[in-house]
Design a protein around this motif. Structure first.
Motif, PDB file in Angstrom:
ATOM      1  N   LEU B 224       0.868  -1.080  -0.011  1.00  0.00           N
ATOM      2  CA  LEU B 224      -0.027  -0.201   0.018  1.00  0.00           C
ATOM      3  C   LEU B 224       0.683   1.096  -0.104  1.00  0.00           C
ATOM      4  N   VAL B 225       1.948   0.987   0.450  1.00  0.00           N
ATOM      5  CA  VAL B 225       2.882   2.164   0.696  1.00  0.00           C
ATOM      6  C   VAL B 225       4.179   2.371   0.002  1.00  0.00           C
ATOM      7  N   ALA B 226       4.779   1.257  -0.448  1.00  0.00           N
ATOM      8  CA  ALA B 226       6.079   1.229  -0.864  1.00  0.00           C
ATOM      9  C   ALA B 226       5.820   1.534  -2.629  1.00  0.00           C
ATOM     10  N   SER B 227       6.972   1.694  -3.197  1.00  0.00           N
ATOM     11  CA  SER B 227       7.148   2.100  -4.469  1.00  0.00           C
ATOM     12  C   SER B 227       7.977   1.099  -5.320  1.00  0.00           C
ATOM     13  N   SER B 228       8.646   0.355  -4.583  1.00  0.00           N
ATOM     14  CA  SER B 228       9.740  -0.814  -5.352  1.00  0.00           C
ATOM     15  C   SER B 228       9.407  -2.129  -4.542  1.00  0.00           C
ATOM     16  N   PHE B 229       9.855  -2.981  -5.126  1.00  0.00           N
ATOM     17  CA  PHE B 229      10.235  -4.350  -4.885  1.00  0.00           C
ATOM     18  C   PHE B 229      10.848  -4.653  -3.364  1.00  0.00           C
ATOM     19  N   ARG B 230      11.975  -3.875  -3.449  1.00  0.00           N
ATOM     20  CA  ARG B 230      13.116  -3.928  -2.555  1.00  0.00           C
ATOM     21  C   ARG B 230      12.430  -3.207  -1.187  1.00  0.00           C
ATOM     22  N   GLN B 231      11.568  -2.028  -1.430  1.00  0.00           N
ATOM     23  CA  GLN B 231      11.017  -1.290  -0.389  1.00  0.00           C
ATOM     24  C   GLN B 231       9.937  -2.231   0.279  1.00  0.00           C
ATOM     25  N   THR B 232       9.176  -2.754  -0.691  1.00  0.00           N
ATOM     26  CA  THR B 232       8.123  -3.765  -0.143  1.00  0.00           C
ATOM     27  C   THR B 232       8.468  -4.928   0.766  1.00  0.00           C
ATOM     28  N   MET B 233       9.482  -5.488   0.281  1.00  0.00           N
ATOM     29  CA  MET B 233      10.136  -6.625   1.294  1.00  0.00           C
ATOM     30  C   MET B 233      10.475  -5.993   2.458  1.00  0.00           C
ATOM     31  N   GLY B 234      11.437  -4.802   2.482  1.00  0.00           N
ATOM     32  CA  GLY B 234      11.824  -4.302   3.874  1.00  0.00           C
ATOM     33  C   GLY B 234      10.768  -3.738   4.791  1.00  0.00           C
ATOM     34  N   ILE B 235       9.754  -3.332   4.140  1.00  0.00           N
ATOM     35  CA  ILE B 235       8.711  -2.643   4.914  1.00  0.00           C
ATOM     36  C   ILE B 235       7.831  -3.792   5.594  1.00  0.00           C
ATOM     37  N   ALA B 236       7.710  -4.918   4.860  1.00  0.00           N
ATOM     38  CA  ALA B 236       7.001  -6.344   5.091  1.00  0.00           C
ATOM     39  C   ALA B 236       7.632  -6.845   6.318  1.00  0.00           C
ATOM     40  N   MET B 237       9.090  -6.890   6.289  1.00  0.00           N
ATOM     41  CA  MET B 237       9.906  -7.533   7.323  1.00  0.00           C
ATOM     42  C   MET B 237       9.515  -6.900   8.477  1.00  0.00           C
ATOM     43  N   ALA B 238       9.761  -5.440   8.356  1.00  0.00           N
ATOM     44  CA  ALA B 238       9.427  -4.732   9.679  1.00  0.00           C
ATOM     45  C   ALA B 238       8.031  -4.967  10.555  1.00  0.00           C
TER      46      ALA B 238
END
Lengths: 257, 300
Positions: B224-238
């Motif tokens: 919902l908030v990320a713009s990249s694949f890398r960011q999505t993974m990082g935010i999801a882990m957090a």
């Protein structure tokens, strides 16, 4: 000289249907070859079979002198699949999509200077500023250009493109023709599937036309008397294309639904 | 005081192990979840979870037959082996394309649960014995369990993050990956095996029925908030870490099911972020329309 692409008797059967019935095709080094044919003639399947994306039932394919498989130098081949959109489930930036083009064969991690290569490839398609933009926010034409950049990022000697300008606005088509012209001037080999020659026509040296999964023409690019864009072009779309174009030898070439 | 209460919780060795396990699982599950969402296989974790139940029962049956003490000592190894086999079979079925993906998953769901219940009764156990695996039993994490969790988490993180570009390539566009000569089958099976490991490692924390939620819901929030694949993974882990640790902590004071608490919190986070999204994602200041000349002549 070894041809860049060599296919002998390629036969492809997909879910019981014979899609390609023994195709012979060769593309020489530095040549620009267009693959034409009506919808459903098998031209997309042919390029997909040539790059190993669909299994071949019988026949042989050689890419850059090596039989299709692990021996092929994949780092020198760039492929642009026919795709409406570059976006998928998870948000992805244009840069990430292009970076994935740096992997090939047994190279499973991008090289250290990946970012510079990705920026160079995006510059070739005029999208440098969109490096960090999510692809789903880009227009259809821009997404197509991202996929072209993904193929160009490893600086391929052989470029295989499947309808790279289908559904793309005219300025993007012209921009693509310019990019392609620069690549062919540098001696790159190009095999491109097209619905009609359009803006790329001046670059095409040879055309191969498929019908019903077989080659019906291999030689000079057909020069239709009137292009689609011609205001006088009569959009006759017969139900039996053979009848309308029987004397041209490229039956069904300009068929459109 | 709140401070004393938290100090009490952190001082409890049982709770220390449980919290550490929850933290590791919260970190690892969304990694593989990101790939599954990318290739629209969000329910794969559920399918593997159901198969793993048969593995638990099988381990139990073998342990019983060998007179091992306790009887369920082989339950987790059984789950790991069966989950890996199940995941690889799903992948091969998907690749062949003979059965559509959702039918293959449905068969696994039913077969896994039925097989588990059948085998556990053959082993002389009751369905109550399966409950701990179905809904989690983090309060009984032993030091040995914790070590297994650490090792499996390390494998998941090394593969899932180390091979990110390659796994992304194959999930994003399999046809392109094939045309690049990438070892597509090996990479697909790698994803399946890592998903199986994730299921078994998360089993103790949230239970097999809710494993998939831990893999998918944090990714759904991140999307919902990320713009990249890398960011999505990082935010999801957090998010995974925060909901796991928070959910488990709550169960220290209130007698609630840890797995269910964690998943309900994760879904609540999703709801809040989805509602607040217009405020979180600042409106794009630039014109979204590409700067290209018109295709047609427009009369002035």
């Amino acid at each position: 000289m070894t041809p860049a692409v060599l296919a002998r008797g390629v036969r492809v059967v997909l879910s019981g249907n014979v899609i390609l019935r023994g195709i012979d095709l060769s593309v020489n080094d530095g040549e620009v070859v267009a693959l034409l044919g009506a919808n459903g003639s098998g031209k997309s399947t042919l390029v997909r079979a040539l790059v190993g994306a669909v299994p071949i039932e019988s026949g042989e394919v050689e890419l850059l002198g090596k039989p299709l498989g692990g021996a092929v130098d994949w780092s020198r081949i760039g492929y642009v699949p026919q795709r409406v959109s570059a976006a998928t489930g998870v948000p992805t930036t244009a840069g990430e999509v292009v970076t994935s083009g740096l992997l090939h064969g047994h190279r499973l991690r991008p090289p250290r200077h990946a970012r510079r290569l990705v920026l160079d490839a995006l510059e070739l398609v005029g999208l440098t500023h969109h490096l960090d933009r999510p692809v789903r926010e880009l227009s259809g034409g821009q997404q197509q250009r991202v996929l072209i950049a993904r193929a160009l990022v490893r600086d391929p000697a052989l470029l295989v493109l499947d309808e790279p300008v289908a559904g793309v606005d005219l300025p993007s088509q012209e921009a693509f023709a310019t990019t392609l012209g620069a690549l062919t001037a540098r001696g790159r080999t190009v095999l491109v599937v097209l619905h009609e020659l359009g803006a790329i026509a001046p670059l095409v040296q040879r055309a191969v036309v498929l019908r019903h999964g077989a080659v019906v023409h291999d030689g000079a690019p057909p020069t239709p008397a009137r292009e689609h864009g011609d205001p006088d072009h009569d959009h006759v779309h017969p139900h039996d294309p053979d009848e309308a174009f029987a004397d041209t030898g490229v039956a069904g070439l300009r068929w459109e639904p | 005081m709140i401070g004393d209460e938290i100090a009490g919780m952190l001082g409890d060795p049982l709770m220390q192990r449980a919290l550490l396990a929850a933290l590791l699982v919260g970190l690892a599950a969304p990694v593989i979840g990101t790939y599954l969402v990318q290739r629209r296989l969000s329910l794969l974790g559920d399918g593997i979870g159901h198969v793993a139940l048969t593995g638990v029962a099988l381990g139990w049956l073998v342990g019983n037959a060998m007179n091992l003490v306790p009887h369920d000592v082989l339950a987790v190894p059984g789950a790991i082996v069966t989950a890996i086999i199940g995941a690889v079979v799903i992948e091969l079925v998907r690749e062949r394309g003979r059965t559509s993906g959702d039918v293959a998953l449905a068969l696994l769901f039913y077969g896994g649960i039925a097989g588990g219940v059948l085998l556990i009764s053959l082993a002389g156990g009751t369905n109550a014995n399966l409950m701990a695996y179905l809904f989690g039993s983090i309060s009984t994490v032993s030091t040995g369990d914790l070590w297994l969790t650490v090792i499996l988490t390390a494998i998941i993180l090394v593969v899932g993050i180390g091979l990110r570009t390659a796994l992304f390539a194959v999930c994003h566009d399999e046809e392109f990956a094939r045309a690049a000569g990438l070892p597509v089958r090996v990479l697909n099976i790698t994803i399946a095996v890592v998903a199986a490991l994730t299921v078994t490692v998360s089993m103790r924390v949230v239970g097999l029925l809710l494993v998939s939620a831990l893999m998918i819901v944090p990714v759904a929030v991140a999307q919902l908030v990320a713009s990249s694949f890398r960011q999505t993974m990082g935010i999801a882990m957090a998010i995974g870490v925060v909901v796991c640790v928070t959910g488990l902590s709550i169960t220290y004071w209130r007698d609630l099911s840890p797995g269910a608490t964690i998943v309900v919190i994760a879904i609540a986070v999703y709801a809040v972020v989805a509602l607040a999204r217009p405020l979180l994602v600042r409106s794009r200041s630039h014109d979204p329309h590409p700067q290209v000349p018109d295709d047609v002549e427009v009369a002035a």
